[in-house]
Scaffold this motif. Structure first.
Motif, PDB file in Angstrom:
ATOM      1  N   ARG A   1      -5.390  13.084 -12.110  1.00 24.26           N
ATOM      2  CA  ARG A   1      -5.744  12.090 -13.123  1.00 24.26           C
ATOM      3  C   ARG A   1      -6.037  10.742 -12.466  1.00 24.26           C
ATOM      4  NH1 ARG A   1      -0.409  13.647 -16.735  1.00 24.26           N
ATOM      5  NH2 ARG A   1      -1.086  15.745 -17.352  1.00 24.26           N
TER       6      ARG A   1
ATOM      7  N   TYR B   1      -6.852   6.616 -12.883  1.00 29.17           N
ATOM      8  CA  TYR B   1      -6.637   5.455 -13.761  1.00 29.17           C
ATOM      9  C   TYR B   1      -7.133   4.203 -13.052  1.00 29.17           C
ATOM     10  CZ  TYR B   1      -3.239   8.634 -15.980  1.00 29.17           C
ATOM     11  OH  TYR B   1      -2.625   9.705 -16.569  1.00 29.17           O
TER      12      TYR B   1
ATOM     13  N   TRP C   1     -14.730   4.161 -16.245  1.00 27.79           N
ATOM     14  CA  TRP C   1     -14.707   5.608 -16.488  1.00 27.79           C
ATOM     15  C   TRP C   1     -15.164   6.358 -15.246  1.00 27.79           C
ATOM     16  CZ3 TRP C   1     -12.157   7.747 -20.208  1.00 27.79           C
ATOM     17  CH2 TRP C   1     -12.039   7.153 -21.469  1.00 27.79           C
TER      18      TRP C   1
ATOM     19  N   SER D   1     -12.710   6.045 -12.228  1.00 29.19           N
ATOM     20  CA  SER D   1     -11.493   6.858 -12.331  1.00 29.19           C
ATOM     21  C   SER D   1     -11.784   8.336 -12.107  1.00 29.19           C
ATOM     22  CB  SER D   1     -10.838   6.648 -13.705  1.00 29.19           C
ATOM     23  OG  SER D   1     -11.674   7.119 -14.747  1.00 29.19           O
TER      24      SER D   1
ATOM     25  N   GLU E   1      -9.011  14.724 -14.560  1.00 26.03           N
ATOM     26  CA  GLU E   1      -8.999  13.941 -15.788  1.00 26.03           C
ATOM     27  C   GLU E   1      -9.230  12.481 -15.415  1.00 26.03           C
ATOM     28  OE1 GLU E   1      -5.238  14.610 -17.620  1.00 26.03           O
ATOM     29  OE2 GLU E   1      -5.558  16.773 -17.881  1.00 26.03           O
ATOM     30  N   GLY E   2     -10.124  11.814 -16.142  1.00 23.79           N
ATOM     31  CA  GLY E   2     -10.380  10.399 -15.904  1.00 23.79           C
ATOM     32  C   GLY E   2     -10.052   9.582 -17.147  1.00 23.79           C
ATOM     33  N   TYR E   3      -9.161   8.595 -17.013  1.00 23.86           N
ATOM     34  CA  TYR E   3      -8.718   7.791 -18.145  1.00 23.86           C
ATOM     35  C   TYR E   3      -9.255   6.364 -18.117  1.00 23.86           C
ATOM     36  CZ  TYR E   3      -5.450  11.558 -19.147  1.00 23.86           C
ATOM     37  OH  TYR E   3      -4.898  12.785 -19.444  1.00 23.86           O
TER      38      TYR E   3
ATOM     39  N   GLN F   1      -9.648   2.567 -17.905  1.00 25.69           N
ATOM     40  CA  GLN F   1      -8.713   1.467 -18.149  1.00 25.69           C
ATOM     41  C   GLN F   1      -7.891   1.674 -19.418  1.00 25.69           C
ATOM     42  OE1 GLN F   1     -12.076  -1.230 -18.501  1.00 25.69           O
ATOM     43  NE2 GLN F   1     -11.451  -1.746 -20.603  1.00 25.69           N
ATOM     44  N   TYR F   2      -8.060   2.818 -20.096  1.00 23.37           N
ATOM     45  CA  TYR F   2      -7.532   2.964 -21.453  1.00 23.37           C
ATOM     46  C   TYR F   2      -6.172   3.636 -21.538  1.00 23.37           C
ATOM     47  CZ  TYR F   2     -12.312   1.666 -22.403  1.00 23.37           C
ATOM     48  OH  TYR F   2     -13.502   1.005 -22.432  1.00 23.37           O
ATOM     49  N   SER F   3      -5.523   3.822 -20.419  1.00 21.02           N
ATOM     50  CA  SER F   3      -4.157   4.342 -20.440  1.00 21.02           C
ATOM     51  C   SER F   3      -3.322   3.579 -19.415  1.00 21.02           C
ATOM     52  CB  SER F   3      -4.155   5.844 -20.138  1.00 21.02           C
ATOM     53  OG  SER F   3      -2.861   6.374 -20.279  1.00 21.02           O
TER      54      SER F   3
ATOM     55  N   ASN G   1      -1.509  -0.371 -12.419  1.00 23.99           N
ATOM     56  CA  ASN G   1      -2.405   0.417 -13.260  1.00 23.99           C
ATOM     57  C   ASN G   1      -3.503   1.117 -12.470  1.00 23.99           C
ATOM     58  OD1 ASN G   1      -1.063  -0.172 -15.663  1.00 23.99           O
ATOM     59  ND2 ASN G   1      -2.195  -2.079 -15.946  1.00 23.99           N
TER      60      ASN G   1
END
Length: 320
Positions: free
Chosen positions: A190, A192, A207, A210, A234-236, A238-240, A254
């Motif tokens: 993942r 981030y 996006w 990440s 999985e790419g999150y 800046q939204y997690s 982060n």
């Protein structure tokens, strides 16, 4: 006349002590009442409520009040449970209870899976291997539900704004892969980022950055012979975020890559052995091909065990 008088006197004498029978009955009932009151006073509240609810359901399972209600209030509260949820089990109700499951399978690409290696044992081995990074704060290990998460700071793995893995990334993964290589647990890589906007020729947004970093780590794991069928990305973006992005330290935390190990694993019969040839072997073959091109004609010979041999010798004339 005298005989009749004596007969009446005997009857009167017999009725004199009949009050003792009623008095004894009264005292017995009064004693029983005080015993019941004493027992109710010393009994624990929760077991008493459970008992009264159970007795109520036995006799009045479908009604809130008693069937034969008198003028006063009931002694036992019937069907006075605080919850409307029905209880199932080995009881009076014959309805089947809810089916119990061992957690929801959230892996979208798993049709048939089995429980893999215990996550607690993997965490102990990984904590020992990454002890210095964990103590310095550059890595974290945490079991979150059905996942064991290995969190690595992006500053150790990539230059700023880049998805090209550094030598440190390869060195760190070389410590992790011997522990997770021989197990069947599924892996999720993942990516981030922080909330700082990015718009370069390579990455139009966080996006893409990440996802690209997750892919880079997945490629390194594949090169170190992790079975590809176990992995996904999985790419999150800046939204997690893990923490607020209001400080420099928050931005640093982060920006991370997480290798998540699932409690579920690939079935043994579906595990495909990775090729035995490594990247270094490929480089050696290329060097031999380049040097051979300067001399005789290159020939590729297939061996009986499925391998290949690159040679410039003429097999047909080797006896001459």
């Amino acid at each position: 006349m005298r005989r009749n008088h004596e007969s009446r006197h005997d009857v009167a004498q017999d009725n004199v002590h009949r009050w003792l029978i009623s008095y004894a009955d009264y005292m017995t009932l009064l004693f029983a009442l005080f015993v019941v009151l004493y027992a109710m006073a010393i009994i624990h509240e929760e077991p008493f409520e459970t008992m009264t609810d159970s007795i109520g359901r036995v006799f009045q399972s479908d009604q809130e009040q008693t069937k034969n209600r008198g003028q006063g209030e009931d002694i036992l509260p019937v069907n006075s449970s605080r919850s409307e949820t029905r209880l199932y089990g080995d009881g009076i109700l014959e309805e089947a209870g809810p089916e119990l499951t061992d957690g929801k399978n959230e892996l979208s690409n798993i049709e048939k899976s089995e429980v893999g290696t215990n996550l607690e044992s993997l965490e102990e081995e990984l904590h020992t291997a990454l002890y210095e990074l964990v103590e310095s704060g550059y890595a974290e290990l945490e079991i979150d539900g059905d996942w064991l998460e290995i969190e690595l700071s992006s500053g150790l793995l990539f230059p700023s704004g880049s998805a090209s893995a550094t030598n440190n990334a390869e060195a760190i993964l070389s410590v992790i892969t011997p522990i997770i290589k021989d197990v069947t647990n599924y892996l999720r890589v993942r990516g981030y980022t922080d909330n700082q906007p990015i718009n370069t020729e390579v990455f139009e947004s966080n996006w893409e950055l990440s996802v690209a970093r997750a892919v880079a780590i997945l490629r390194l794991l594949e090169e170190q012979e992790i079975v590809p069928a176990r992995m996904a990305i999985e790419g999150y973006g800046q939204y997690s975020p893990k923490v607020d992005n209001n400080s420099t330290q928050g931005l640093l935390q982060n920006r991370r890559v997480v290798i998540a190990i699932s409690k579920y694993g690939l079935e043994r019969e579906n595990v495909i052995d990775t090729p035995s040839i490594s990247v270094k072997d490929i480089e050696l073959i290329k060097q031999e091909v380049d040097s051979a091109q300067q001399g005789n004609r290159i020939r590729i010979v297939e061996l009986e065990n499925g391998g290949i041999r690159i040679t410039t010798r003429d097999e047909d004339n080797q006896d001459n």
